[in-house]
Design a protein around this motif. Structure first.
Motif, PDB file in Angstrom:
ATOM      1  N   ARG A 198       0.833  -1.216   0.000  1.00 47.41           N
ATOM      2  CA  ARG A 198       0.000   0.000   0.000  1.00 47.41           C
ATOM      3  C   ARG A 198       0.861   1.257   0.000  1.00 47.41           C
ATOM      4  O   ARG A 198       0.552   2.233  -0.680  1.00 47.41           O
ATOM      5  CB  ARG A 198      -0.948  -0.018   1.206  1.00 47.41           C
ATOM      6  N   VAL A 199       1.942   1.243   0.773  1.00 48.84           N
ATOM      7  CA  VAL A 199       2.841   2.399   0.772  1.00 48.84           C
ATOM      8  C   VAL A 199       3.499   2.551  -0.597  1.00 48.84           C
ATOM      9  O   VAL A 199       3.631   3.665  -1.122  1.00 48.84           O
ATOM     10  CB  VAL A 199       3.907   2.255   1.879  1.00 48.84           C
ATOM     11  N   ALA A 200       3.888   1.425  -1.213  1.00 45.76           N
ATOM     12  CA  ALA A 200       4.518   1.484  -2.532  1.00 45.76           C
ATOM     13  C   ALA A 200       3.557   2.036  -3.581  1.00 45.76           C
ATOM     14  O   ALA A 200       3.942   2.839  -4.432  1.00 45.76           O
ATOM     15  CB  ALA A 200       4.999   0.086  -2.935  1.00 45.76           C
ATOM     16  N   ILE A 201       2.291   1.614  -3.525  1.00 48.23           N
ATOM     17  CA  ILE A 201       1.296   2.125  -4.467  1.00 48.23           C
ATOM     18  C   ILE A 201       1.119   3.629  -4.288  1.00 48.23           C
ATOM     19  O   ILE A 201       1.058   4.388  -5.272  1.00 48.23           O
ATOM     20  CB  ILE A 201      -0.044   1.398  -4.268  1.00 48.23           C
ATOM     21  N   ALA A 202       1.045   4.076  -3.034  1.00 54.06           N
ATOM     22  CA  ALA A 202       0.854   5.497  -2.760  1.00 54.06           C
ATOM     23  C   ALA A 202       2.035   6.337  -3.222  1.00 54.06           C
ATOM     24  O   ALA A 202       1.869   7.516  -3.565  1.00 54.06           O
ATOM     25  CB  ALA A 202       0.611   5.710  -1.263  1.00 54.06           C
ATOM     26  N   LEU A 203       3.232   5.768  -3.255  1.00 50.82           N
ATOM     27  CA  LEU A 203       4.416   6.489  -3.726  1.00 50.82           C
ATOM     28  C   LEU A 203       4.561   6.398  -5.239  1.00 50.82           C
ATOM     29  O   LEU A 203       4.980   7.356  -5.890  1.00 50.82           O
ATOM     30  CB  LEU A 203       5.675   5.934  -3.048  1.00 50.82           C
ATOM     31  N   TRP A 204       4.237   5.234  -5.804  1.00 54.17           N
ATOM     32  CA  TRP A 204       4.419   5.020  -7.232  1.00 54.17           C
ATOM     33  C   TRP A 204       3.473   5.890  -8.056  1.00 54.17           C
ATOM     34  O   TRP A 204       3.864   6.460  -9.072  1.00 54.17           O
ATOM     35  CB  TRP A 204       4.197   3.544  -7.550  1.00 54.17           C
ATOM     36  N   LYS A 205       2.216   6.005  -7.625  1.00 55.56           N
ATOM     37  CA  LYS A 205       1.219   6.719  -8.427  1.00 55.56           C
ATOM     38  C   LYS A 205       1.593   8.180  -8.652  1.00 55.56           C
ATOM     39  O   LYS A 205       1.610   8.647  -9.803  1.00 55.56           O
ATOM     40  CB  LYS A 205      -0.164   6.604  -7.767  1.00 55.56           C
ATOM     41  N   PRO A 206       1.892   8.980  -7.630  1.00 53.65           N
ATOM     42  CA  PRO A 206       2.259  10.384  -7.901  1.00 53.65           C
ATOM     43  C   PRO A 206       3.657  10.543  -8.506  1.00 53.65           C
ATOM     44  O   PRO A 206       3.963  11.597  -9.061  1.00 53.65           O
ATOM     45  CB  PRO A 206       2.195  11.042  -6.515  1.00 53.65           C
TER      46      PRO A 206
END
Length: 255
Positions: A139-147
């Motif tokens: 979840r942290v990786a998704i939140a960082l990857w998207k922006p």
């Protein structure tokens, strides 16, 4: 009750009802067969057979009550579209070196794991009967990857093996965790006199901070779009930030 518990209770009730109905249908067939045999043998009158049949199928029949007490709830099963997580599990976590982490997530892997540890208290959830929750790391990786990339929610979902709605949910969850646990620790007013002295050394006397704002484009709610239109004619959320003489954030406001 939690939504998952309510769903499980409904499914259990439906399964129990189906079993009872099947039992009643089987009893009905047995009674009809017995009635035919007795009629052929002439043991009972039609009236007696009707009374016996109605009593056996009564909702308060002791056989049905015993059956309900013995029926166990069937394990609920939910369908989900299978997705691949090989890219995240076997390439990103195990193979990629630190320089690639920096290019893709805008931080080193050590920084990422430190952020993971700080956010875990707010993001560590338990699995439910519907499915296993995403790990805190993912979840942290998704939140960082998207922006950090121009990818769409669907594209990011394919990368991490999740649905596009899960991408949006993960970003909101991580943002709320950062607001709850980290903002007050990272963004602080600091030493006001040191900031004033720092700006004075740069040629700006009696200055406690540099302030500016930016418009973040959004898709506004249809029934309230007029409230989000800015002076440039498009819908946005306004971000205002205050920094000290070193460029470090001391105050952030979004609205």
């Amino acid at each position: 009750m939690e939504p998952a518990q309510i769903t499980a209770a409904i499914m259990s009730t439906v399964n129990t009802t189906c079993i009872i109905l099947q039992y009643m249908q089987n009893q009905n067939l047995q009674k009809q067969n017995q009635a035919r045999r007795r009629q052929q043998c002439g043991d009972e009158s039609d009236e007696d057979m009707d009374i016996d049949f109605s009593q056996s199928m009564s909702p308060g029949n002791v056989h049905i009550m015993v059956l309900m007490g013995q029926v166990h709830a069937m394990e609920c099963q939910f369908w989900a579209w299978e997705t691949s997580t090989d890219w995240w599990d076997h390439i990103v976590l195990q193979v990629r070196d630190d320089s690639k982490w920096l290019r893709n997530f805008r931080m080193h892997k050590g920084t990422f794991m430190a952020l993971h540890d700080l956010l875990s208290p707010a993001l560590k959830w338990q699995n439910n009967k519907m499915r296993a929750v995403l790990t805190v790391e993912k979840r942290v990786a998704i939140a960082l990857w998207k922006p950090a990339t121009p990818d769409s929610h669907r594209s990011v979902g394919h990368q991490f093996g999740v649905g596009k709605s899960t991408v949006g949910a993960a970003m909101i969850q991580v943002a709320n965790a950062i607001k709850e646990l980290l903002i007050s620790k990272v963004v602080t007013l600091g030493n006001v006199q040191a900031i004033v002295d720092g700006f004075a050394a740069m040629g700006f006397r009696n200055c406690g901070g540099a302030i500016d704002g930016t418009h973040i484009p959004i898709l506004a709610p249809k029934h309230q779009a007029s409230k989000y239109i800015n002076r440039k004619g498009y819908c946005s959320m306004l971000l205002q930030a205050l920094v000290d003489h070193r460029g470090r954030f001391t105050n952030i406001n979004v609205g």
